[in-house]
Scaffold this active site. Sequence first.
Site, PDB file in Angstrom:
ATOM      1  N   LYS A  84       0.804  -1.236   0.000  1.00  0.00           N
ATOM      2  CA  LYS A  84       0.000   0.000   0.000  1.00  0.00           C
ATOM      3  C   LYS A  84       0.833   1.281   0.000  1.00  0.00           C
ATOM      4  O   LYS A  84       0.370   2.314  -0.476  1.00  0.00           O
ATOM      5  CB  LYS A  84      -0.961   0.012   1.189  1.00  0.00           C
ATOM      6  CG  LYS A  84      -2.089  -0.991   1.050  1.00  0.00           C
ATOM      7  CD  LYS A  84      -3.099  -0.841   2.165  1.00  0.00           C
ATOM      8  CE  LYS A  84      -4.210  -1.860   2.006  1.00  0.00           C
ATOM      9  NZ  LYS A  84      -5.306  -1.649   2.939  1.00  0.00           N
ATOM     10  N   ASP A  89      -9.817   3.103   1.855  1.00  0.00           N
ATOM     11  CA  ASP A  89      -9.874   2.493   3.194  1.00  0.00           C
ATOM     12  C   ASP A  89     -10.520   3.429   4.207  1.00  0.00           C
ATOM     13  O   ASP A  89     -11.249   2.990   5.105  1.00  0.00           O
ATOM     14  CB  ASP A  89      -8.468   2.131   3.682  1.00  0.00           C
ATOM     15  CG  ASP A  89      -7.925   0.883   3.002  1.00  0.00           C
ATOM     16  OD1 ASP A  89      -8.723   0.031   2.584  1.00  0.00           O
ATOM     17  OD2 ASP A  89      -6.686   0.765   2.888  1.00  0.00           O
TER      18      ASP A  89
END
Length: 277
Positions: free
Chosen positions: A74, A110
Amino acid sequence: MTDIDVTARSSVCLIIGDPVTHSLSPTIHNAGYSALGLPFVMAGAHVRAESLSAAIAGFKALGFRGLAVTMPHKVSIIPLLDELDSTAKEIGAVNTVVHADAKLTGYNTDWLGILNPLERLSDLKGRRVALLGAGGAAQAALYACTSRGAHATIFNRSLDKAQALATRWQCAASTLDAIEEIASCEILINTTSVGMAELISESPISSECLNSNQIVFETIYAPRSTRLVCEAEARGARVIRGIEMFLEQGLAQFQLHTGVKPPDAVMRKVLEVASKA
Ligand code: ATR
């Protein structure tokens, strides 16, 4: 099993991670494509850290459409992209990539996985939030809290990591044994890994921190009910399970990949079945 018509015209999306075979992203995205009759398909690709750069170059060269990005890529994917959306830049992590007009753009959904389920239960403005953990998921939670005017305190096993994050996000920091401080918060968000894998029988905090005035958000989705979730429910707190975060980040990702509003109910149903399997 989802019924999708894969042809030479299909737009290909991949979930990349290490490990990746446990991921339920293809399950929910393919169910969504199928329900809407979209010419898309998602598969998993096991990409190790040392292969990330080659994998991204290959993805671009093959003209694939979208990526879902999971651990451990990420952050390390960022320098490999052409553009970064401002939210992903602020959070410092990417979980979604869109390939359009010969450019790879990174996004972060997210934080919406944290925000949307919370906002369905409570306005965040002025709320005291106990953020448990100081890793990558904590950054997305901090972005969600600060964007809505909540007052977060970071509680972490290692105080130095909590303090570093608190400086960056201009909030307070303490340790996980600060029972009274945690108990006084109206919203608790667990972003530690305590409650899964080898820590499955543990909770990051004492049950004395939990009460019926609280909303407790668990970001772990396997197991469905962690020890923290069970103890929070036993003490009368309202609970948001990790599956909600997974679904919401996936819905926002679906929209970025396809440009189409996701079929929420279909994707939720398939996730609920798959996560019980
Ligand atoms: P992610 O990116 O998914 O948030 P991470 O960066 O590995 O994952 O962060 C894991 C978090 O779980 C950290 O806050 C870690 O605490 P430390 O900063 O002290 O390492 C926390 N964590 C992991 N194991 C723990 C344990 N046994 N007790 C308490 N906290 C733990």
